[in-house]
Each structure stands twice: as C-alpha cells, then as structure tokens.
Design an enzyme around this catalytic site. Structure first.
Site, PDB file in Angstrom:
ATOM      1  N   TRP A   1      78.279  77.819  42.865  1.00  0.00           N
ATOM      2  CA  TRP A   1      78.394  79.000  43.719  1.00  0.00           C
ATOM      3  C   TRP A   1      77.188  79.921  43.539  1.00  0.00           C
ATOM      4  O   TRP A   1      76.604  80.393  44.508  1.00  0.00           O
ATOM      5  CB  TRP A   1      79.695  79.712  43.399  1.00  0.00           C
ATOM      6  CG  TRP A   1      80.119  80.822  44.334  1.00  0.00           C
ATOM      7  CD1 TRP A   1      80.805  81.933  43.971  1.00  0.00           C
ATOM      8  CD2 TRP A   1      79.952  80.922  45.753  1.00  0.00           C
ATOM      9  NE1 TRP A   1      81.066  82.719  45.070  1.00  0.00           N
ATOM     10  CE2 TRP A   1      80.553  82.118  46.185  1.00  0.00           C
ATOM     11  CE3 TRP A   1      79.337  80.105  46.718  1.00  0.00           C
ATOM     12  CZ2 TRP A   1      80.559  82.538  47.516  1.00  0.00           C
ATOM     13  CZ3 TRP A   1      79.344  80.517  48.044  1.00  0.00           C
ATOM     14  CH2 TRP A   1      79.941  81.718  48.431  1.00  0.00           C
TER      15      TRP A   1
ATOM     16  N   ARG B   1      72.482  79.949  31.572  1.00  0.00           N
ATOM     17  CA  ARG B   1      72.893  80.239  30.198  1.00  0.00           C
ATOM     18  C   ARG B   1      72.337  79.221  29.215  1.00  0.00           C
ATOM     19  O   ARG B   1      71.929  79.558  28.107  1.00  0.00           O
ATOM     20  CB  ARG B   1      74.429  80.273  30.115  1.00  0.00           C
ATOM     21  CG  ARG B   1      74.983  80.586  28.731  1.00  0.00           C
ATOM     22  CD  ARG B   1      76.499  80.652  28.763  1.00  0.00           C
ATOM     23  NE  ARG B   1      77.094  79.403  29.217  1.00  0.00           N
ATOM     24  CZ  ARG B   1      77.377  78.365  28.419  1.00  0.00           C
ATOM     25  NH1 ARG B   1      77.089  78.422  27.117  1.00  0.00           N
ATOM     26  NH2 ARG B   1      77.926  77.268  28.910  1.00  0.00           N
TER      27      ARG B   1
ATOM     28  N   GLY C   1      85.836  85.131  50.075  1.00  0.00           N
ATOM     29  CA  GLY C   1      86.222  84.547  51.355  1.00  0.00           C
ATOM     30  C   GLY C   1      86.187  83.038  51.294  1.00  0.00           C
ATOM     31  O   GLY C   1      85.862  82.438  50.265  1.00  0.00           O
TER      32      GLY C   1
ATOM     33  N   SER D   1      84.705  79.906  51.259  1.00  0.00           N
ATOM     34  CA  SER D   1      83.286  79.551  51.130  1.00  0.00           C
ATOM     35  C   SER D   1      83.067  78.530  50.021  1.00  0.00           C
ATOM     36  O   SER D   1      82.842  78.905  48.873  1.00  0.00           O
ATOM     37  CB  SER D   1      82.467  80.813  50.835  1.00  0.00           C
ATOM     38  OG  SER D   1      83.092  81.573  49.805  1.00  0.00           O
TER      39      SER D   1
ATOM     40  N   ALA E   1      80.935  76.201  47.851  1.00  0.00           N
ATOM     41  CA  ALA E   1      79.518  76.202  47.495  1.00  0.00           C
ATOM     42  C   ALA E   1      78.786  75.028  48.133  1.00  0.00           C
ATOM     43  O   ALA E   1      77.638  75.167  48.585  1.00  0.00           O
ATOM     44  CB  ALA E   1      79.371  76.150  45.970  1.00  0.00           C
TER      45      ALA E   1
ATOM     46  N   LYS F   1      94.840  83.145  45.442  1.00  0.00           N
ATOM     47  CA  LYS F   1      94.797  81.941  46.293  1.00  0.00           C
ATOM     48  C   LYS F   1      94.566  80.696  45.452  1.00  0.00           C
ATOM     49  O   LYS F   1      94.984  79.590  45.831  1.00  0.00           O
ATOM     50  CB  LYS F   1      93.734  82.104  47.387  1.00  0.00           C
ATOM     51  CG  LYS F   1      92.323  82.363  46.875  1.00  0.00           C
ATOM     52  CD  LYS F   1      91.530  81.105  46.670  1.00  0.00           C
ATOM     53  CE  LYS F   1      90.151  81.389  46.130  1.00  0.00           C
ATOM     54  NZ  LYS F   1      89.347  80.167  45.952  1.00  0.00           N
TER      55      LYS F   1
ATOM     56  N   ASP G   1      90.707  82.470  52.788  1.00  0.00           N
ATOM     57  CA  ASP G   1      90.438  81.751  51.541  1.00  0.00           C
ATOM     58  C   ASP G   1      91.607  80.855  51.166  1.00  0.00           C
ATOM     59  O   ASP G   1      91.425  79.778  50.582  1.00  0.00           O
ATOM     60  CB  ASP G   1      90.157  82.761  50.428  1.00  0.00           C
ATOM     61  CG  ASP G   1      89.134  82.242  49.429  1.00  0.00           C
ATOM     62  OD1 ASP G   1      88.751  81.059  49.525  1.00  0.00           O
ATOM     63  OD2 ASP G   1      88.719  83.012  48.553  1.00  0.00           O
TER      64      ASP G   1
ATOM     65  N   ASN H   1      90.930  73.523  42.395  1.00  0.00           N
ATOM     66  CA  ASN H   1      92.311  73.924  42.120  1.00  0.00           C
ATOM     67  C   ASN H   1      93.294  72.995  42.822  1.00  0.00           C
ATOM     68  O   ASN H   1      94.300  72.577  42.245  1.00  0.00           O
ATOM     69  CB  ASN H   1      92.529  75.367  42.569  1.00  0.00           C
ATOM     70  CG  ASN H   1      91.808  76.369  41.690  1.00  0.00           C
ATOM     71  OD1 ASN H   1      92.281  76.738  40.629  1.00  0.00           O
ATOM     72  ND2 ASN H   1      90.629  76.794  42.130  1.00  0.00           N
TER      73      ASN H   1
ATOM     74  N   GLU I   1      90.251  77.945  38.072  1.00  0.00           N
ATOM     75  CA  GLU I   1      90.560  79.361  37.904  1.00  0.00           C
ATOM     76  C   GLU I   1      92.045  79.657  38.072  1.00  0.00           C
ATOM     77  O   GLU I   1      92.580  80.583  37.469  1.00  0.00           O
ATOM     78  CB  GLU I   1      89.759  80.197  38.908  1.00  0.00           C
ATOM     79  CG  GLU I   1      88.252  80.177  38.691  1.00  0.00           C
ATOM     80  CD  GLU I   1      87.808  81.118  37.585  1.00  0.00           C
ATOM     81  OE1 GLU I   1      88.669  81.631  36.840  1.00  0.00           O
ATOM     82  OE2 GLU I   1      86.593  81.339  37.459  1.00  0.00           O
TER      83      GLU I   1
END
Length: 335
Positions: free
Chosen positions: A11, A31, A131, A133, A135, A186, A239, A251, A277
């Site tokens: 993303w 990172r 929203g 979207s 990636a 969501k 979403d 998910n 998530e």
C-alpha cells in the site's frame, strides 16, 4: 512537494507511485535494510510483482529525509503506528501534514489510529485516507476512489490535491471518526464473509453478513460521535464491498481458510509478509462495543471464533435464530 512515505509494503509503495506520477519528489522509507537493498537492485517490490519502481523514487532507510518533507504518509500496519509515530516525531517540522493510510484500532487502548498519532506527534494536522483500494490495482493505475478525512479542512483538501489524478479520485470528509471506524471494522466483516465462503455457503449468506454488519458498524460509529451517512460512503459500504468480495483481500482469504478448517493462528499468521488486520480489529471492536453499550452480534461472533475457538458453523446458526427484529426499527409508523 517533498513527500516521504513511511512503510514500504504494497500500500505504501502504491501510494508513493501515485504521488510520483503526480510530479512530487517522493521518498519511500523501508524499515529493513535488506528489503531496501533488494528493491533498489530490482526496482520492484516483491509484494507488487511486475510493477516497476522508477529511478526517481528514492528508496531509503534514513529517517532524516523526513526533516525536508512537507507531507508524510504513514503506511505501516496498525500495530506499528504508535511505535513508528514515536520514532519519527523528532524528525518532523511543525505543521507537517501527516496522512495516515493504515486501517485498524489500537489493541488495548481502543484508540483509532489518528488518535494514536496525535498522542505521539503534536503540531501536525492528521488526515486519514481510506476507501476501496487494493494496492495491486492502485499501483497499476486502475481507476479508484477514496476519501480523505480530517478535522482540518485545509489539510484534507491538500491531501486531495496531492493524490488526485485521472486514475485516482478523492473526496473530502470532516468525519474522521466515521472514516476510521469503517476502515477498521470492514476487515472484521471480510473475515466473516470469507469464513462463510470457506464453509460452503453462497452469495445470499455473504450479502446477509455484509449488510447487517454495516448496520453494526454504523451503530457503533454513531455512538462514538460519527455521522451515519459516512457508512454509506467509500470508507464504509465501498470498502466493505471490495474487501469482502475480492481475492486480493488477505482478510477474506484468511476467513476462507478458517471456514475450511485451518486453525486460526495459521490462517492469520501472515507467512507471506502481509498482515490480517481484521484479527486485531475483532478484539478492539468487541472492546469498543461493550464500552459504548452497543449491540454487535456479528462482531461478537467473530471474536468468539477468532479468540475463543468457537465453531463458525455454530456461531452462524446462533445468529440465524436470534429474536425477531424489524430492519428499520420503525414499528411506530404502523400505529
């Protein structure tokens, strides 16, 4: 403008490419040094195969680039938002616009992610971008619509201008609470619909769960001070549709695996480097629902499957035989 995207997942990378295409000077902070080096050599992010990273995109592990940035996009997983915000705070100039693109609720505290950022960084307006979207599609220029929400109208409009182009349409909103709640919950619903698919149920069941879960999301949002209309928009219904119906949704894929009998820990383990998530958000949703005194039977069922080892077949059966209700709760019209 000088913009740094903090977080080199799919993303963050996709949004960096949008900003670069729009003519901005963009740095993408990684990172891990090994991942940064790999991306520098291949000019490709392994989670976005086939998408070229132009030479103008600066790939770096040096946070000092933040001191020259007028806008910083925070694109880390939800569980890393606080630690990342704390880490970058000293590099930021006052007034730097922070665009949060993570979706979730902080574990234990129950805070929305913009609230977490505001606790760690002062003097910088926060915008939430959310929203329908994926990636994978944004990185390839597939037409996409999202919403940017902030308590600052100026910051929201700036973010709108930064990202908007012929393939990316943005709407502004003052309802940052509603946008974040929709974004977080969501993912829980996608786990539920995926689970129903994995158990062998059809489109009817999926539509039932999505529609009634949207009602739960709006009920919680209004109790927390959000606007009900937000949940009919891009960060709510929009979403929800894309996350619950697409093979791109990690998910949904995790839910399918759980419905097919895969242990929860294995299904949400993120072996491919992605984060499910909805697993974390399910615990936070239950915590918030109880705190606000809001009835959320689907979210409660998700928690029981994910954290208490309940059989999803049993949970669905229990949902189907709950007491009779009116959809609109407007029985008084008949009187």
């Amino acid at each position: 403008m000088n913009i740094t995207v903090v977080g080199s997942g799919g993303w963050g990378t996709a949004l960096a490419l949008v900003l670069l295409k729009n003519g901005h000077r963009v740095s993408l902070w990684c990172r891990r040094e090994d991942k940064c080096r790999q991306m520098q050599e291949s000019r490709e992010n392994p989670v976005l195969p086939g998408v070229e990273l132009p030479g103008e995109l600066l790939l770096t592990t040096d946070l000092s680039v933040l001191s020259q940035s007028q806008v910083v996009v925070l694109a880390t997983p939800s569980f890393a938002v606080r630690s990342t915000a704390r880490r970058i705070a000293s590099y930021l100039r006052e007034g730097t616009v922070l665009v949060s693109v993570a979706k979730g609720i902080e574990k234990d505290s129950g805070l929305l992610l913009h609230q977490v950022i505001e606790e760690e960084i002062s003097g910088c307006p926060v915008v939430v971008l959310s929203g329908p979207s994926h990636a994978e599609e944004v990185a390839r220029g597939v037409p996409t619509g999202v919403v940017v929400a902030s308590e600052s109208k100026e910051a929201a409009m700036l973010a709108q201008d930064l990202f908007m182009n012929r393939n990316m349409r943005l709407y502004t909103s003052p309802d940052i609470l509603g946008v974040e709640i929709g974004a977080a919950l969501k993912n829980v619903v996608a786990l539920c619909t995926g689970c129903c698919m994995g158990m062998g149920y059809g489109d009817n069941t999926k539509a039932l769960i999505m529609t009634r879960a949207l009602t739960e999301m709006a009920r919680l949002g209004v109790a927390m001070g959000a606007h009900k209309e937000t949940f009919a928009g891009l960060s709510g219904l929009g979403d929800l549709v894309v996350t619950c119906t697409s093979v791109h949704s990690r998910n949904c894929r995790a839910g399918i695996a759980i419905g097919q009998g895969t242990p929860v820990e294995e299904a949400v383990g993120g072996k491919d480097g992605t984060v499910v998530e909805g697993y974390y958000a399910a615990a936070s949703a239950r915590q918030l629902a109880r705190k606000m005194g809001v009835e959320m039977p689907i979210a409660e069922g998700a928690y029981q499957v994910l954290y208490e080892g309940k059989d999803p077949h049993v949970i669905l059966a229990q949902l189907m035989v709950r007491e009779r209700r009116s959809e609109l709760e407007l029985e008084e019209i008949w009187l």
